[in-house]
Design a protein around this motif. Structure first.
Motif, PDB file in Angstrom:
ATOM      1  N   SER A  22       0.676  -1.216  -0.029  1.00 36.93           N
ATOM      2  CA  SER A  22      -0.044   0.106  -0.124  1.00 36.93           C
ATOM      3  C   SER A  22       0.855   1.321   0.133  1.00 36.93           C
ATOM      4  N   ARG A  56      -5.004  -1.643   5.455  1.00 37.53           N
ATOM      5  CA  ARG A  56      -3.994  -1.304   4.528  1.00 37.53           C
ATOM      6  C   ARG A  56      -4.642  -0.933   3.157  1.00 37.53           C
ATOM      7  N   PHE A 174      -0.177   6.399   6.643  1.00 41.46           N
ATOM      8  CA  PHE A 174       0.195   5.075   6.700  1.00 41.46           C
ATOM      9  C   PHE A 174       0.554   4.905   8.137  1.00 41.46           C
TER      10      PHE A 174
END
Length: 217
Positions: A22, A56, A174
């Motif tokens: 990702s 993700r 993230f």
């Protein structure tokens, strides 16, 4: 060093971005994408992440949308291949990429490096370059503890603003990766500074790629 323009302001450029996981595209080519957009290049982007399950997957989609906010058009495809087991899924991944080739004919492809130590990354490189044989392919790099850096032959200079935006978006989107000791601003900025030094980038920063072949006319 000879400078070759990938696209000028106002040009239309079709881009395929391929990442195993990702955050791969953003780390390897995020600054280049942001720079092209800031320069006024009209990007049509097909953004593909092959392993995007659960949390993700949401990170991948939200990050891609943030990076591509100024693109002329974009589409995001998330695969569900098993993380860390790509070599054993080679047939299925190749079929996925072949189906993708039926839909798009990009001007440039950003994908993983052949020299990458991660087995998923190497598999994606092999299959992407096998399926898209008549395209400009730019292989990006991912910093990690494996120590697999190598010499690169193609550089995209970055402004400090583009680099700062890349790093800010990575850290924002993230959250699952923040526990990794290499996933921080120092790593991303340090690598960009090193590559910027190698190509004597005007603003001191760059992303580096490997291009196996291209045609000069």
């Amino acid at each position: 060093m000879k400078r070759i323009c990938l696209a000028a302001p106002g040009d239309r450029l079709s881009v395929l971005c391929v990442g195993a996981h990702s955050d791969d595209i953003e780390i390897g080519a995020g600054g280049t994408i942001l720079s092209l957009l800031s320069e006024g290049v009209q990007l049509d982007v097909h953004w593909c992440v092959l392993s995007g399950g659960k949390e993700r997957a949401a990170e991948a989609r939200n990050s891609a949308e943030a990076f591509l906010r100024k693109a002329a058009s974009y589409s995001i495809e998330l695969g569900s291949f098993r993380d860390s087991f790509f070599p054993s899924q080679s047939n299925e991944i190749k079929s996925w990429l072949l189906a993708l080739r039926e839909k798009i004919d990009p001007d440039v492809i950003f994908t993983h490096s052949r020299e990458d130590a991660h087995q998923d990354h190497r598999e994606i490189n092999e299959l992407t370059t096998n399926v898209f044989r008549d395209h400009l392919v730019m292989e990006y790099e991912i910093p990690k503890w494996d120590g697999d850096f190598c010499s690169r032959n193609t550089y995209v200079p970055l402004t400090e603003d583009a680099l700062n935006m890349k790093v800010a978006l990575l850290l924002e989107h993230f959250g699952t990766q923040r526990s990794k000791d290499w996933f921080d601003a120092d790593t991303f900025k340090g690598l960009a500074r090193l590559r910027g030094m190698e190509c004597r980038a005007p603003a001191r920063f760059a992303e580096a790629f490997t291009v196996r072949k291209f045609v000069l006319v």
